[in-house]
Write an enzyme that holds these catalytic residues in place. Structure first.
Site, short mmCIF file in Angstrom:
data_model
loop_
_atom_site.label_atom_id
_atom_site.label_comp_id
_atom_site.label_asym_id
_atom_site.label_seq_id
_atom_site.Cartn_x
_atom_site.Cartn_y
_atom_site.Cartn_z
N GLY A 39 -10.54 -10.33 -7.47
CA GLY A 39 -9.70 -10.80 -7.90
C GLY A 39 -8.27 -12.01 -8.42
N LYS A 40 -7.26 -11.98 -8.56
CA LYS A 40 -6.24 -12.89 -8.63
C LYS A 40 -6.82 -13.68 -7.68
CE LYS A 40 -1.99 -10.66 -9.75
NZ LYS A 40 -2.32 -9.66 -10.33
N GLU A 41 -6.40 -12.78 -6.75
CA GLU A 41 -6.23 -14.45 -5.44
C GLU A 41 -6.91 -14.17 -4.62
OE1 GLU A 41 -3.82 -11.44 -5.13
OE2 GLU A 41 -2.17 -12.53 -6.12
N ALA A 42 -8.27 -13.05 -4.45
CA ALA A 42 -9.41 -13.00 -3.49
C ALA A 42 -10.68 -12.72 -4.77
CB ALA A 42 -8.96 -12.03 -2.43
N ASN A 43 -11.86 -12.92 -3.12
CA ASN A 43 -13.51 -12.34 -3.76
C ASN A 43 -13.96 -11.13 -2.73
OD1 ASN A 43 -12.67 -15.53 -4.67
ND2 ASN A 43 -14.60 -15.05 -5.52
N LYS A 57 -12.97 -9.43 2.90
CA LYS A 57 -12.02 -10.42 1.55
C LYS A 57 -11.27 -11.50 1.86
CE LYS A 57 -8.24 -8.17 -1.16
NZ LYS A 57 -7.23 -7.13 -1.26
N GLU A 125 -13.45 -1.94 6.78
CA GLU A 125 -14.09 -0.91 6.60
C GLU A 125 -14.45 -0.43 5.55
OE1 GLU A 125 -14.57 4.57 6.81
OE2 GLU A 125 -12.26 3.32 7.68
N ASP A 167 2.38 -2.33 -4.86
CA ASP A 167 1.23 -2.59 -6.04
C ASP A 167 -0.13 -1.28 -6.53
OD1 ASP A 167 0.10 -4.36 -7.85
OD2 ASP A 167 -1.81 -5.28 -7.06
N ASN A 172 -6.14 0.34 -7.73
CA ASN A 172 -6.04 0.20 -6.02
C ASN A 172 -5.93 1.73 -5.48
OD1 ASN A 172 -5.82 -2.85 -5.80
ND2 ASN A 172 -3.53 -2.78 -6.62
N ASP A 184 -6.38 -2.44 -0.91
CA ASP A 184 -4.87 -3.93 -1.41
C ASP A 184 -4.19 -3.32 -1.03
OD1 ASP A 184 -4.99 -5.70 -2.96
OD2 ASP A 184 -4.92 -5.13 -5.34
N1 LIG Z 1 -12.65 -1.27 1.99
C1 LIG Z 1 -13.50 -1.49 0.95
N2 LIG Z 1 -14.18 -0.42 0.58
C2 LIG Z 1 -14.89 -0.85 -0.37
N3 LIG Z 1 -14.49 -1.28 -1.54
C3 LIG Z 1 -13.37 -1.96 -2.22
C4 LIG Z 1 -12.72 -2.15 -1.02
N4 LIG Z 1 -11.70 -2.98 -0.67
C5 LIG Z 1 -11.97 -3.53 -2.09
N5 LIG Z 1 -12.52 -2.51 -2.33
C6 LIG Z 1 -12.74 -2.70 -3.62
O1 LIG Z 1 -12.96 -4.18 -4.32
C7 LIG Z 1 -12.09 -4.68 -5.29
C8 LIG Z 1 -10.91 -5.64 -4.91
O2 LIG Z 1 -10.34 -4.74 -4.04
P1 LIG Z 1 -8.81 -5.48 -4.03
O3 LIG Z 1 -8.64 -5.43 -2.18
O4 LIG Z 1 -8.07 -4.79 -4.61
O5 LIG Z 1 -8.23 -6.91 -4.75
P2 LIG Z 1 -7.69 -7.36 -5.35
O6 LIG Z 1 -6.99 -7.02 -6.47
O7 LIG Z 1 -7.03 -8.86 -4.45
O8 LIG Z 1 -8.54 -8.20 -6.54
C9 LIG Z 1 -12.01 -3.70 -6.25
O9 LIG Z 1 -13.31 -3.45 -7.20
C10 LIG Z 1 -12.06 -2.83 -5.28
O10 LIG Z 1 -12.87 -1.39 -5.88
MG LIG Z 2 -7.22 -4.57 -6.49
#
Ligand SMILES: Nc1ncnc2c1ncn2[C@@H]1O[C@H](COP(=O)(O)OP(=O)(O)O)[C@@H](O)[C@H]1O
Ligand SMILES: [Mg+2]
Length: 227
Positions: A39-43, A57, A125, A167, A172, A184
């Site tokens: 994503g914008k800020e994280a892998n 994350k 989780e 957000d 999300n 998120d």
């Molecule tokens: N707890 C989780 N369990 C399963 N998939 C997740 C979980 N958290 C995030 N994801 C998946 O990881 C990806 C990025 O998550 P997200 O928290 O929205 O971060 P960002 O949008 O900042 O990159 C998304 O595809 C989301 O569906």
């Molecule tokens: Mg997200």
């Protein structure tokens, strides 16, 4: 342990790599498994912990919009006095997601349970089975009206716990066996934040637009009145 990172060589900076090792040493997870998203800020990665899948994350210390993160954190009363130092800002951002997950998990919301947090890394989780539960944008609910009712309960509980997401979107929101899971939470902020009302308006507008598009007519005003 080292070989577990072979495939990820050069992906993370040294500081993050050290942190990952530290958390593995503490038993929070046993090496990263497969990438889930960038994503914008994280892998994000899946990982195993005692035979069960968890989600790791990793907020990037370098390629992130830290000016935007700083401006966003500044009005959150929990981060008063935050210094505009890139690393500190990213740590605060990750910490905010961890605190929000802990707080909402405690009151029984359908959010990933917090497992561990250290600096720029949040372990939570894993929502899903073999693979991650799909985002609502790709897996539209089979019964949108029932799904929206469940989401309204979740949003209401989040607001009663004192937080606004900020957000919320069909990206999300995960659809796990027709149950909504809000994810998120790095932007979620207390109602004391002077921007909270504006963020709430934003969240209900985005969700009302999405549900109207998939066949459940609702205006932002109607949704706001329910949550
Ligand atoms: N707890 C989780 N369990 C399963 N998939 C997740 C979980 N958290 C995030 N994801 C998946 O990881 C990806 C990025 O998550 P997200 O928290 O929205 O971060 P960002 O949008 O900042 O990159 C998304 O595809 C989301 O569906
Ligand atoms: Mg997200």
């Amino acid at each position: 342990m080292k070989e577990k990172f072979k495939t990820l060589k050069d992906v993370f900076d040294l500081y993050t790599e050290k942190n990952l090792f530290h958390m593995m040493g503490q038993g929070h997870f046993e090496g990263l498994e497969s990438p889930i998203g960038v994503g914008k800020e994280a892998n994000t990665f899946s990982a195993l912990r005692k035979g069960k899948r968890v989600l790791v994350k990793i907020y990037r210390l370098q390629t992130c919009d830290f000016n935007r993160m700083f401006d966003n954190l500044r009005t959150d009363p929990r981060f008063d006095g935050l210094k505009k130092k890139q690393r500190k800002v990213v740590f605060a951002w990750a910490k905010r997601e961890a605190s929000n997950l802990a707080k909402l998990g405690k009151v029984g919301l359908h959010v990933p349970k917090l497992i561990a947090h250290r600096d720029n890394i949040v372990v939570m989780e894993f929502i899903g089975d073999e693979g991650p539960a799909p985002q609502v944008i790709t897996q539209k609910p089979k019964h949108p009206k029932a799904f929206l009712e469940k989401l309204i309960k979740q949003m209401k509980a989040m607001h009663e716990a004192g937080l606004v997401h900020g957000d919320l979107s069909p990206f999300n929101l995960l659809n796990w066996d027709e149950n909504p899971y809000i994810i998120d939470l790095s932007q979620a902020t207390p109602f004391r934040n002077p921007h909270a009302e504006e963020l709430l308006e934003r969240d209900v507008r985005v969700m009302a637009t999405f549900f109207t598009k998939i066949g459940v007519k609702i205006t932002p005003g109607e949704l706001k009145a329910k949550v």
